[in-house]
Design a protein around this motif. Structure first.
Motif, PDB file in Angstrom:
ATOM      1  N   ARG A   1       0.987  -1.287  -0.220  1.00  0.00           N
ATOM      2  CA  ARG A   1      -0.080   0.109  -0.082  1.00  0.00           C
ATOM      3  C   ARG A   1       0.790   1.187  -0.031  1.00  0.00           C
ATOM      4  O   ARG A   1       0.691   2.329  -0.649  1.00  0.00           O
TER       5      ARG A   1
ATOM      6  N   ARG B   1      -3.591   3.247   3.915  1.00  0.00           N
ATOM      7  CA  ARG B   1      -5.003   2.497   3.991  1.00  0.00           C
ATOM      8  C   ARG B   1      -5.979   3.256   2.926  1.00  0.00           C
ATOM      9  O   ARG B   1      -6.838   2.291   2.588  1.00  0.00           O
TER      10      ARG B   1
ATOM     11  N   ASP C   1      -6.710   1.213  -0.268  1.00  0.00           N
ATOM     12  CA  ASP C   1      -7.894   0.225  -0.257  1.00  0.00           C
ATOM     13  C   ASP C   1      -9.192   0.747  -0.933  1.00  0.00           C
ATOM     14  O   ASP C   1      -9.942   0.075  -1.835  1.00  0.00           O
TER      15      ASP C   1
ATOM     16  N   LYS D   1     -11.014  -0.700  -4.366  1.00  0.00           N
ATOM     17  CA  LYS D   1     -12.272  -0.866  -4.186  1.00  0.00           C
ATOM     18  C   LYS D   1     -13.200  -0.392  -5.486  1.00  0.00           C
ATOM     19  O   LYS D   1     -13.855  -1.048  -6.170  1.00  0.00           O
TER      20      LYS D   1
ATOM     21  N   THR E   1      -5.781  -9.035  -4.006  1.00  0.00           N
ATOM     22  CA  THR E   1      -5.185  -8.902  -2.905  1.00  0.00           C
ATOM     23  C   THR E   1      -4.320  -9.949  -2.334  1.00  0.00           C
ATOM     24  O   THR E   1      -4.583 -11.233  -2.072  1.00  0.00           O
TER      25      THR E   1
ATOM     26  N   TYR F   1      -1.260  -5.582  -3.248  1.00  0.00           N
ATOM     27  CA  TYR F   1      -1.950  -6.020  -4.524  1.00  0.00           C
ATOM     28  C   TYR F   1      -1.062  -6.420  -5.572  1.00  0.00           C
ATOM     29  O   TYR F   1       0.089  -5.912  -5.537  1.00  0.00           O
TER      30      TYR F   1
END
Length: 231
Positions: free
Chosen positions: A175, A192, A195, A199, A217, A223
């Protein structure tokens, strides 16, 4: 370039307007949510600086309304230092956020980082730059995405994420690496937010929550891109 600054705090409007105009930007202001939506649709700003706490329609609602018709970059201006609150805006399609109190210099740096992400990929031979995975086709010349031939709009952050994954198939990114490569900065506590962008990108690629194809993931790491990929 036109900047739409949305805040009900007159002092913040004046400070940002003065600073951005000094830097050569044309500034449009709005003091409530629906005024912001109307000006975004009618005046076509190049970027929106959007406060969360607004009268008539809050910043999250404004972001959602703008995203119905436009992929203009949006930076949320928020006094809320709670991660869950910040992520709401990102999941609604915002590209970044700045926590109040902030300096105009920080806001300008975030704007410039987004504008760098909007620059088309260069190619000395002037040739075609097409990246593919499955039925997703990313044209780096026009910065456009199609899924099975249907155009799909991406925010600048979503575009840069997909471009990075397609350029490095199979490579696992943490990340923190993603936020650094895509947003030009890497602050602990910000990673974070990736994410939320992942999404949104998965949804646009046609993935379901139970079967997120293309972007996988790697638990505890980050990722990577999977699937049949062509450059």
């Amino acid at each position: 370039m036109k900047v739409l600054v949305v805040d009900d705090d007159e002092k913040i409007l004046k400070v940002l307007t003065a600073y951005l105009e000094k830097e050569g930007y044309s500034v449009i202001t709005a003091r409530d949510g629906w005024e912001a939506v109307d000006k975004a649709r009618q005046l076509g700003p190049d970027i929106v600086l959007l406060d969360v706490m607004l009268p008539s329609l809050d910043g999250w609602g404004v972001c959602k309304e703008i995203r119905r018709t436009s992929d203009v970059p949006i930076i949320m201006l928020t006094a809320r230092d709670d991660e869950a609150d910040r992520i709401i805006g990102l999941e609604l399609g915002a590209d970044d956020y700045v926590i109040k109190p902030f300096s105009p210099k920080e806001v300008l740096a975030r704007m410039r980082a987004i504008f760098r992400r909007l620059q088309p990929a260069s190619r000395r031979d002037g040739g075609e730059r097409i990246l593919k995975v499955g039925d997703a086709v990313l044209d780096q010349n026009s910065r456009s995405l199609t899924i099975a031939g249907t155009p799909v709009e991406l925010t600048p952050t979503e575009y840069k994420l997909l471009e990075l994954f397609l350029a490095h198939p199979g490579q696992v990114f943490s990340r923190l690496q993603l936020i650094e490569k895509v947003q030009d900065y890497a602050f602990e506590g910000y990673e974070r937010t990736v994410d939320s962008h992942i999404k949104n990108l998965r949804k646009k690629l046609g993935a379901s929550p139970d079967e997120p194809h293309y972007i996988k993931t790697i638990y505890g790491v980050g990722y990577k891109l999977v699937g049949e990929q062509h450059a």
